[in-house]
Design a protein around this motif. Sequence first.
Motif, PDB file in Angstrom:
ATOM      1  N   GLY A 211       0.819  -1.207   0.000  1.00 40.31           N
ATOM      2  CA  GLY A 211       0.000   0.000   0.000  1.00 40.31           C
ATOM      3  C   GLY A 211       0.850   1.253   0.000  1.00 40.31           C
ATOM      4  O   GLY A 211       0.662   2.133  -0.851  1.00 40.31           O
ATOM      5  N   TRP A 212       1.828   1.289   0.888  1.00 39.26           N
ATOM      6  CA  TRP A 212       2.702   2.452   0.958  1.00 39.26           C
ATOM      7  C   TRP A 212       3.537   2.618  -0.300  1.00 39.26           C
ATOM      8  O   TRP A 212       3.842   3.725  -0.729  1.00 39.26           O
ATOM      9  CB  TRP A 212       3.606   2.371   2.177  1.00 39.26           C
ATOM     10  CG  TRP A 212       2.884   2.747   3.433  1.00 39.26           C
ATOM     11  CD1 TRP A 212       2.536   1.913   4.453  1.00 39.26           C
ATOM     12  CD2 TRP A 212       2.385   4.043   3.782  1.00 39.26           C
ATOM     13  NE1 TRP A 212       1.851   2.606   5.404  1.00 39.26           N
ATOM     14  CE2 TRP A 212       1.744   3.926   5.023  1.00 39.26           C
ATOM     15  CE3 TRP A 212       2.411   5.290   3.140  1.00 39.26           C
ATOM     16  CZ2 TRP A 212       1.138   4.999   5.652  1.00 39.26           C
ATOM     17  CZ3 TRP A 212       1.812   6.362   3.777  1.00 39.26           C
ATOM     18  CH2 TRP A 212       1.179   6.213   5.014  1.00 39.26           C
ATOM     19  N   LEU A 213       3.882   1.471  -0.899  1.00 38.02           N
ATOM     20  CA  LEU A 213       4.678   1.535  -2.119  1.00 38.02           C
ATOM     21  C   LEU A 213       3.907   2.262  -3.219  1.00 38.02           C
ATOM     22  O   LEU A 213       4.451   3.096  -3.944  1.00 38.02           O
ATOM     23  CB  LEU A 213       5.013   0.105  -2.572  1.00 38.02           C
ATOM     24  CG  LEU A 213       6.218  -0.034  -3.477  1.00 38.02           C
ATOM     25  CD1 LEU A 213       7.488   0.286  -2.695  1.00 38.02           C
ATOM     26  CD2 LEU A 213       6.302  -1.442  -4.043  1.00 38.02           C
ATOM     27  N   SER A 214       2.609   1.995  -3.329  1.00 39.59           N
ATOM     28  CA  SER A 214       1.817   2.641  -4.383  1.00 39.59           C
ATOM     29  C   SER A 214       1.672   4.139  -4.104  1.00 39.59           C
ATOM     30  O   SER A 214       1.653   4.953  -5.033  1.00 39.59           O
ATOM     31  CB  SER A 214       0.451   1.971  -4.498  1.00 39.59           C
ATOM     32  OG  SER A 214      -0.258   2.163  -3.298  1.00 39.59           O
ATOM     33  N   VAL A 215       1.591   4.499  -2.815  1.00 37.41           N
ATOM     34  CA  VAL A 215       1.532   5.922  -2.481  1.00 37.41           C
ATOM     35  C   VAL A 215       2.812   6.619  -2.940  1.00 37.41           C
ATOM     36  O   VAL A 215       2.775   7.651  -3.600  1.00 37.41           O
ATOM     37  CB  VAL A 215       1.331   6.113  -0.959  1.00 37.41           C
ATOM     38  CG1 VAL A 215       1.525   7.574  -0.572  1.00 37.41           C
ATOM     39  CG2 VAL A 215      -0.034   5.627  -0.533  1.00 37.41           C
TER      40      VAL A 215
END
Lengths: 144, 171
Positions: A71-75
């Motif tokens: 999730g954080w990677l996509s942000v």
Amino acid sequence: MELREIEILLDKYFDAETSVAEENQLKMYFSSSNVAPHLEQYRSMFGYFAQAGRQRFEKTIPLKTKKRYVGWLSVAASVVIAFGVFTFINKEPQEDLGTFDDPEIALRETQKALNLLSNNVNKGVNSINYLEEYENSRKTIFKK
Amino acid sequence: MNQSEFVNIITPFKDRVYRLAKRLLISNEEAEDATQEVMVRLWKNKNKLESYSSVEALAMTITKNYCLDQLKSKRATEMRLVHSNYSDREPGLQQQAEDRDSWEWAEKLMNKLPEQQRLILQMRDVEQYDFEEIAKIMDMNESAVRVALSRARKMMREELTKMHSYGIKRN
């Protein structure tokens, strides 16, 4: 335990009719030191079953909590893209390359540039002349 | 379900999963990988685990299917690994060397059995599951399990008797 009983249990065992408790009796008997000689060959089997049940799994189990990380990677990725688009749009128009005020000089400079270009093109064309020579000699040879 | 709850659920049977995987795959490394894979699959489905009456039976079923798939794909690519780690033993067992030798023989004989019989023999004689559980894991009925088990045990008996009369064990 009576030898006769063991023999009966063994027969039941090979017909898959014994209960777990009876099978444990057999295991007990064959782990003891006074196994009857004519049953000696089964000792390794029952001993092995008991030993095989003691093997342990020693490695750790990788239980990653992967989801949050993704999730954080996509942000992070969308921030990078937004930044890229922003800078692309806001890019300054290309800086001035300069111009000539006098048309005479402009013509001269243009001709100079075109000459340079055509010279370089001719360099390539010159080597094609060699190919023509080959073609000529091929013709003279194969006509005869 | 958090990680420590999950670990509490799998701890009682993770060794059994490993031993079942090793029974089919033979190699230690492959069995370890398979065990990890099975546990990760359970972890991914952790929210559904409560709906199963026995997570252990589920784990054993997954292990069986996973290992059989592994063997199938290995055969498909014609990769036949020869495993030489029969001599691997648990440390700390204070048994006689002679016993160990004969156990290795028993292990080799058992690993020569057809896969289905090997699985059933492992679950009954090593893990001591009852027939109902084995039938569930194997997706067979109980009498079919009994027949296969009897066949496997008799095969062992035949080989052991042969070996015994040749005197190989006593050299």
